[in-house]
Scaffold this active site. Sequence first.
Site, mmCIF file in Angstrom:
data_model
loop_
_atom_site.group_PDB
_atom_site.id
_atom_site.type_symbol
_atom_site.label_atom_id
_atom_site.label_comp_id
_atom_site.label_asym_id
_atom_site.label_seq_id
_atom_site.Cartn_x
_atom_site.Cartn_y
_atom_site.Cartn_z
ATOM 1 C CB CYS A 104 9.241 -23.769 -86.082
ATOM 2 S SG CYS A 104 7.886 -23.842 -84.873
ATOM 3 C CG HIS A 206 12.322 -25.833 -82.676
ATOM 4 N ND1 HIS A 206 12.812 -24.562 -82.570
ATOM 5 C CD2 HIS A 206 10.990 -25.711 -82.919
ATOM 6 C CE1 HIS A 206 11.826 -23.695 -82.714
ATOM 7 N NE2 HIS A 206 10.704 -24.371 -82.934
ATOM 8 C CD GLU A 208 16.299 -25.159 -83.116
ATOM 9 O OE1 GLU A 208 15.419 -24.431 -82.611
ATOM 10 O OE2 GLU A 208 16.097 -25.897 -84.107
#
Length: 838
Positions: A104, A206, A208
């Site tokens: 990001c 993202h 995660e």
Amino acid sequence: MTLQVLLIDSYDSFTFNLVTLFRDLTVHPEITVVPSAHLTPAYVSSHLFPALLAKFDVIVIGPGPGTPLQEDSDMGGIPHVWRAIDKYYAGSYRWVPPVVFGVCLGFQWILLAYGHPVVRLPRPRHGLISVLDVTEEGKNDLFAGLDGKDIECVRYHSLHVQYDNDFAGNNDIVPLAWSRDENEEGQKVLMAARHKTRPYWAVQYHPESICSKYGAQMLENVFRLSEEHTRLRRQWINKVLEQDHLPLLKASILERQDVLETFLQGRQHRCKILHKWPHQSANRLETRDRQADIATTTLFQYIVDLPENVNISQFVTELCEQVFEFSGVFSLLESAAAPGSWSYMGFNEAIPHRFTYYIPDPFLTETSTLQPQVWTVDSIDDVWELLASVIDVNISQVVQVGCGPNNTDTRISFDQLKEIVRRSRESGLDELPSFYGGLVGYVSYEAGVVDGLNVPVDHESPAEVPDIDMTFYTRSIAVNHNSRRVFIHTFEEQNFVAIYRSWILRVAECIEMLPEVRRAKGRPAKERVGAAIAKFNDKKIPGDIRLPDKDEYLAKIDLAKEYLASGDSYELCVTDQTVVIEKGSLHDGSGDSNISFKEMRSDWAFYKQMKAMNPAPYSCFFRSKKSALIGMSPERFLRWDNNLGECELRPIKGTVKRTSKTTLEEATAKLKTPKEQAENLMIVDLIRHDVAQFCENVEVTQLMGIETYKNVYQLVSVIKGTNMRPGVTGADILRGTLPPGSMTGAPKKRSVEILQELEGHRRRGIYSGVSGYWDIMGHGDWSVVIRSAFSVGGQGTDVERIWKIGAGGAITALSDREEEWEEMKTKLEGTLRVFQNV
């Protein structure tokens, strides 16, 4: 040799989700987290920096708020690290660089460093899911083995990279994947890329996030593709260490390792371990030896089984009113609606054992006698340490009153009771209480801001009520709503056994005489002793109401959306407060040291109205000399069990008003929209990050489930943490996860700073904080203070008393200002109706 990873944290609220994702890979890397602000220019330009580069095989530039275009304010030390890597790569030492991976903000910085512009998206993408369009290069690189799969990715960004080789003046960056949102954004947006020759990879999304797919497989590819590079790099470093003609570099790597370790230590997770009051000093009042005072303490327990057809809600109300007559002021944590299943009442002697603390006072007040004690504290850390020492009660035995043959007492050790409770919890049963006595109260929003985030609050806006207000209860009653079983507890020093045993039996007798119990047993109701207290009537209070100004609230929403567009936040929970002014005296001449009967009756009447109108699973009634708190919160913040090493959080984001015309299907359709789900998803990812700092395993056991309450439908998720790290307790998790992310937004720290500005640095006080209990057995349960009212000023005097009711909502890029105003009013109305006679 274990792979060493340095993760640079830009104060994002998802960083430790990345740690979890990396930790679970087959390579099992060792991860060190360092804030970007700690990597100062002085440090990076020093001879210590080569030791940093030599120590780590991979440097991860993590996500964060802000823009790469503002180096000093938003990027911290990342530009300095990046330039140092490039310098050493091209310098006389011919460094073999570490692997670099950006996420990001890191993605944007890396591509910006190679000349590609970073600009605003036509519309921010916060908590929204896209499907990747993987390039041919990507299919053989970052996304190898995923060909033919829909790779869904969660995006949190309002800026994006305009990939343009002509503008950049080079073709060093190779696109690996684009978004498929061309129809919505007007163009494809670059989602993944790598450097053509160096081991640099980066993704805009993202991996995660709980809703991103194949994040682990993608990272496995990073390590597979860089494996040979890492092997050669380590050979090069070893060769440098063997050469005498590079003494400066060799010294930096070897002799400075101790300094480097000192710099890095303690950043893997931010645990604040609680322990007993650790020290005494000349400027601190002597702490009493609590262990000596309570060395012979006994816990008494008495169990009453209620009739099958008893109305539990009515029973709890009647029991509180009746026991109040001979025990005085009480606190109540009540499950007035599902999914809650327990209600807990705390009682004490006439003078409660209460702890109060105001930010930024250098002292904590302990009221347990007619003359309060004042404890000098250096910081809020000292406050929590003192509370931890209070809760550390040394109970020698448990006396189960009347549980043996012929109503004789039976005895077990306290450890045996804890083991019985632990086994019950472990088996998933909910048969035994979680509260046997301990601290009950609240922690304000500002206390969470200062303690959990280390963000200061404006001292020019003084606290109207204590920021921490907790009472230590030695007498308690627990009611299981499912089994209809009542547990009565008390503990104190051995020489008071007869007194405390008689209190238990008096409560048991009181239960048998309650009208609801007699009704359930088919017996006629009897006139209650102390009839005055039975007349808890609704109170008509003269005064007025000051509602939020619509234009001001809409202006805050507009400014919040500008911060979302600039990349400073993904979501901002904007709030406002309604003021209800209650005029006239409530003083009845009972003395300033006690809460007057009229005050207690008035507040209890408000609570009963609130429960009748808007019952909720985490209701609370808390009364002190400083304030009253009445609430019907639907949201559990944190429940913990130290004995099992686990915790649970239940964030709520997404609300639809429930009316006679609104069906569950219609509410579901509204709550399953991208906007509502994005709100919830952002907070789920934030909480996973918070809990991952304290627990080895974090699991989302319910993602965006819809729960029905009397007046609203809610979108609720459940996050569970297990295997608490060594030395961590539930109180550590409470401190480290405050303030509630559902009341701030994400990233939490930057969002809180923005909200302070939007709300004029006015303190929220108890609203947006948490209320609950901290139990002597190692349990805790805390709810978010919403759908609630708290009073300030005027207690025991002839001046006006003020009630405050907070309400608000999460603002995202998809929010409609008029709809957000209506949602705020919906939340406000449920509480405000309690004061409808104003």
